[in-house]
Design a protein around this motif. Structure first.
Motif, PDB file in Angstrom:
ATOM      1  N   MET A   1       7.987-136.876 -17.689  1.00  0.00           N
ATOM      2  CA  MET A   1       7.736-136.790 -16.829  1.00  0.00           C
ATOM      3  C   MET A   1       7.383-136.037 -15.250  1.00  0.00           C
ATOM      4  O   MET A   1       8.332-135.564 -15.330  1.00  0.00           O
ATOM      5  CB  MET A   1       8.344-138.797 -15.442  1.00  0.00           C
ATOM      6  N   PHE A   2       6.577-136.124 -14.730  1.00  0.00           N
ATOM      7  CA  PHE A   2       6.283-135.406 -13.187  1.00  0.00           C
ATOM      8  C   PHE A   2       6.335-135.698 -12.540  1.00  0.00           C
ATOM      9  O   PHE A   2       6.369-136.884 -12.384  1.00  0.00           O
ATOM     10  CB  PHE A   2       4.744-134.342 -13.336  1.00  0.00           C
ATOM     11  N   ILE A   3       7.268-134.416 -11.395  1.00  0.00           N
ATOM     12  CA  ILE A   3       7.525-134.952  -9.928  1.00  0.00           C
ATOM     13  C   ILE A   3       7.176-134.073  -9.324  1.00  0.00           C
ATOM     14  O   ILE A   3       8.162-132.773  -9.430  1.00  0.00           O
ATOM     15  CB  ILE A   3       9.521-135.609 -10.462  1.00  0.00           C
ATOM     16  N   ASP A   4       6.846-134.564  -8.298  1.00  0.00           N
ATOM     17  CA  ASP A   4       6.956-133.099  -7.025  1.00  0.00           C
ATOM     18  C   ASP A   4       8.240-133.696  -6.481  1.00  0.00           C
ATOM     19  O   ASP A   4       8.296-134.325  -5.201  1.00  0.00           O
ATOM     20  CB  ASP A   4       5.976-133.498  -6.022  1.00  0.00           C
ATOM     21  N   VAL A   5       8.704-132.591  -6.378  1.00  0.00           N
ATOM     22  CA  VAL A   5      10.535-132.283  -5.773  1.00  0.00           C
ATOM     23  C   VAL A   5      10.247-132.239  -4.126  1.00  0.00           C
ATOM     24  O   VAL A   5      11.229-131.579  -3.694  1.00  0.00           O
ATOM     25  CB  VAL A   5      11.015-131.579  -6.697  1.00  0.00           C
ATOM     26  N   HIS A   6       9.620-131.835  -3.636  1.00  0.00           N
ATOM     27  CA  HIS A   6       9.488-131.106  -2.159  1.00  0.00           C
ATOM     28  C   HIS A   6       8.137-130.846  -1.395  1.00  0.00           C
ATOM     29  O   HIS A   6       7.163-130.295  -1.950  1.00  0.00           O
ATOM     30  CB  HIS A   6       9.810-129.738  -2.701  1.00  0.00           C
ATOM     31  N   MET A   7       8.275-132.660  -0.536  1.00  0.00           N
ATOM     32  CA  MET A   7       7.160-132.867   0.008  1.00  0.00           C
ATOM     33  C   MET A   7       7.378-133.335   1.175  1.00  0.00           C
ATOM     34  O   MET A   7       8.252-134.012   2.084  1.00  0.00           O
ATOM     35  CB  MET A   7       6.084-133.987  -0.627  1.00  0.00           C
ATOM     36  N   HIS A   8       6.007-133.089   2.891  1.00  0.00           N
ATOM     37  CA  HIS A   8       6.769-133.626   3.582  1.00  0.00           C
ATOM     38  C   HIS A   8       5.723-134.615   4.238  1.00  0.00           C
ATOM     39  O   HIS A   8       4.201-134.601   4.284  1.00  0.00           O
ATOM     40  CB  HIS A   8       6.263-132.317   4.902  1.00  0.00           C
ATOM     41  N   GLU A   9       6.793-135.715   4.831  1.00  0.00           N
ATOM     42  CA  GLU A   9       5.703-136.752   5.508  1.00  0.00           C
ATOM     43  C   GLU A   9       5.929-136.690   6.486  1.00  0.00           C
ATOM     44  O   GLU A   9       7.018-136.013   7.480  1.00  0.00           O
ATOM     45  CB  GLU A   9       6.365-138.021   4.661  1.00  0.00           C
ATOM     46  N   PHE A 173      10.347-133.049 -16.157  1.00  0.00           N
ATOM     47  CA  PHE A 173      11.883-133.375 -16.434  1.00  0.00           C
ATOM     48  C   PHE A 173      11.396-134.600 -17.928  1.00  0.00           C
ATOM     49  O   PHE A 173      10.362-134.984 -18.214  1.00  0.00           O
ATOM     50  CB  PHE A 173      12.621-134.829 -15.799  1.00  0.00           C
ATOM     51  N   PRO A 174      11.563-133.682 -18.932  1.00  0.00           N
ATOM     52  CA  PRO A 174      11.520-134.349 -20.777  1.00  0.00           C
ATOM     53  C   PRO A 174      11.903-136.441 -20.496  1.00  0.00           C
ATOM     54  O   PRO A 174      11.898-136.698 -20.897  1.00  0.00           O
ATOM     55  CB  PRO A 174      12.400-133.838 -21.009  1.00  0.00           C
ATOM     56  N   GLU A 175      13.024-136.638 -19.458  1.00  0.00           N
ATOM     57  CA  GLU A 175      13.399-137.454 -19.382  1.00  0.00           C
ATOM     58  C   GLU A 175      13.142-138.473 -18.655  1.00  0.00           C
ATOM     59  O   GLU A 175      11.744-138.391 -17.635  1.00  0.00           O
ATOM     60  CB  GLU A 175      15.324-137.750 -19.227  1.00  0.00           C
ATOM     61  N   GLU A 176      12.937-139.931 -19.127  1.00  0.00           N
ATOM     62  CA  GLU A 176      11.890-141.187 -18.207  1.00  0.00           C
ATOM     63  C   GLU A 176      13.025-141.391 -16.842  1.00  0.00           C
ATOM     64  O   GLU A 176      14.160-141.313 -16.482  1.00  0.00           O
ATOM     65  CB  GLU A 176      11.706-142.481 -18.369  1.00  0.00           C
ATOM     66  N   ILE A 177      12.924-141.110 -15.316  1.00  0.00           N
ATOM     67  CA  ILE A 177      14.056-141.084 -14.020  1.00  0.00           C
ATOM     68  C   ILE A 177      12.853-142.375 -13.100  1.00  0.00           C
ATOM     69  O   ILE A 177      11.689-142.033 -12.931  1.00  0.00           O
ATOM     70  CB  ILE A 177      13.587-139.747 -14.026  1.00  0.00           C
ATOM     71  N   ARG A 178      13.644-143.471 -13.091  1.00  0.00           N
ATOM     72  CA  ARG A 178      13.497-144.297 -12.341  1.00  0.00           C
ATOM     73  C   ARG A 178      14.171-144.450 -11.381  1.00  0.00           C
ATOM     74  O   ARG A 178      13.958-144.532  -9.700  1.00  0.00           O
ATOM     75  CB  ARG A 178      13.643-146.088 -13.169  1.00  0.00           C
ATOM     76  N   THR A 179      15.334-144.314 -11.143  1.00  0.00           N
ATOM     77  CA  THR A 179      16.158-144.105 -10.170  1.00  0.00           C
ATOM     78  C   THR A 179      16.584-142.853  -9.571  1.00  0.00           C
ATOM     79  O   THR A 179      16.261-141.979 -10.540  1.00  0.00           O
ATOM     80  CB  THR A 179      17.197-145.105 -10.493  1.00  0.00           C
ATOM     81  N   PHE A 180      17.782-142.825  -8.538  1.00  0.00           N
ATOM     82  CA  PHE A 180      17.713-141.830  -7.945  1.00  0.00           C
ATOM     83  C   PHE A 180      19.137-140.888  -8.492  1.00  0.00           C
ATOM     84  O   PHE A 180      18.397-139.818  -9.152  1.00  0.00           O
ATOM     85  CB  PHE A 180      18.155-141.872  -6.409  1.00  0.00           C
ATOM     86  N   GLU A 181      19.999-141.661  -9.026  1.00  0.00           N
ATOM     87  CA  GLU A 181      20.698-141.241 -10.056  1.00  0.00           C
ATOM     88  C   GLU A 181      20.152-140.463 -11.250  1.00  0.00           C
ATOM     89  O   GLU A 181      21.394-139.896 -11.596  1.00  0.00           O
ATOM     90  CB  GLU A 181      22.014-142.490 -10.441  1.00  0.00           C
ATOM     91  N   GLU A 182      19.449-141.173 -12.007  1.00  0.00           N
ATOM     92  CA  GLU A 182      19.503-140.670 -13.257  1.00  0.00           C
ATOM     93  C   GLU A 182      18.143-139.441 -12.931  1.00  0.00           C
ATOM     94  O   GLU A 182      18.178-138.539 -13.907  1.00  0.00           O
ATOM     95  CB  GLU A 182      17.405-141.656 -13.488  1.00  0.00           C
ATOM     96  N   LYS A 189      21.203-131.153 -15.172  1.00  0.00           N
ATOM     97  CA  LYS A 189      21.072-131.712 -16.699  1.00  0.00           C
ATOM     98  C   LYS A 189      20.376-130.231 -17.026  1.00  0.00           C
ATOM     99  O   LYS A 189      20.846-129.164 -17.917  1.00  0.00           O
ATOM    100  CB  LYS A 189      20.424-132.499 -17.355  1.00  0.00           C
ATOM    101  N   GLY A 190      19.182-129.466 -16.761  1.00  0.00           N
ATOM    102  CA  GLY A 190      18.317-128.562 -15.846  1.00  0.00           C
ATOM    103  C   GLY A 190      17.469-128.088 -17.443  1.00  0.00           C
ATOM    104  O   GLY A 190      16.951-126.735 -17.300  1.00  0.00           O
ATOM    105  N   ASP A 191      17.303-129.655 -17.934  1.00  0.00           N
ATOM    106  CA  ASP A 191      16.102-128.890 -18.728  1.00  0.00           C
ATOM    107  C   ASP A 191      14.671-129.479 -18.178  1.00  0.00           C
ATOM    108  O   ASP A 191      13.168-129.666 -19.287  1.00  0.00           O
ATOM    109  CB  ASP A 191      15.680-130.618 -20.360  1.00  0.00           C
TER     110      ASP A 191
END
Ligand SMILES: [Zn+2]
Length: 206
Positions: A1-9, A173-182, A189-191
């Motif tokens: 999945m795709f995540i924008d990892v650096h954004m400003h509110e 990220f190749p994995e599905e991510i729902r929570t902050f821990e994930e 993991k760094g993939d």
């Protein structure tokens, strides 16, 4: 999945014109599965983000973009951060001591806010932002070369402050991510791979 990892509110980044609702609306339109708010020297948005995610189910993770004496570093998974500017190494050590992760933001952007050659000195960085939506192609290319040489993970992010920039560059990220821990686990993991939005879809940057 795709995540924008650096954004400003705008609530805690005074140079941003973006409200969370608008960020999420655009992020969803582009197909992002989660977003990260990384305000300048503040994690004040943490509770608001938690509440938003609880209400809407859309994952909003909060990190920080800390302006160290040598340049900007984005970090996740920490509770404490220095209240004044400290060296990049001091900040990274603090992140690591709390079990967090961090990456150098726009290392070669020409506004003196990137780590530039300090990348070779600091120890403990996890990754480099090699695609940044507000940085020149040349600067991004140079960052990618350094990441390879230094063996660091590569990420992409919009660094958005205005609607047009939301999600222009992101991280795959190749994995599905729902929570902050994930999210933290996937980060460690760094993939991940940097990606950019073009012609209505995300393309992985190689
Ligand atoms: Zn930023």
């Amino acid at each position: 999945m795709f995540i924008d990892v650096h954004m400003h509110e705008m609530t805690y980044s005074k140079d941003s014109f973006l409200k969370l609702d608008e960020i999420v609306r655009i992020a969803k339109e582009k197909g992002l599965g989660a977003i990260c708010i990384t305000d300048h020297d503040s994690m004040g948005f943490k509770e608001l983000a938690k509440e938003y995610t609880r209400k809407t189910g859309y994952p909003v993770f909060v990190g920080i973009e800390f302006f160290s004496l040598q340049g900007d570093i984005v970090a996740f998974g920490i509770d404490n951060y220095p209240k004044e500017r400290v060296s990049a190494q001091e900040f990274i050590d603090m992140v690591k001591a709390q079990g967090g992760v961090c990456f150098a933001a726009h290392p070669f952007r020409n506004n003196r806010r990137g780590l530039e050659e300090h990348l070779r000195e600091v120890k403990g960085l996890d990754g480099l932002e090699v695609l940044n939506g507000s940085t020149s192609k040349e600067a991004c290319k140079k960052a990618a070369e350094y990441a390879k040489e230094l063996g660091l993970f590569t990420l992409g992010a919009s660094d958005c402050h205005v609607p047009e920039k939301v999600g222009v560059c992101v991280t795959y990220f190749p994995e599905e991510i729902r929570t902050f821990e994930e999210f933290l686990a996937a980060f460690c993991k760094g993939d991940m791979k940097p990606a950019y939005y073009e012609d209505g879809e995300y393309k992985i940057f190689t």
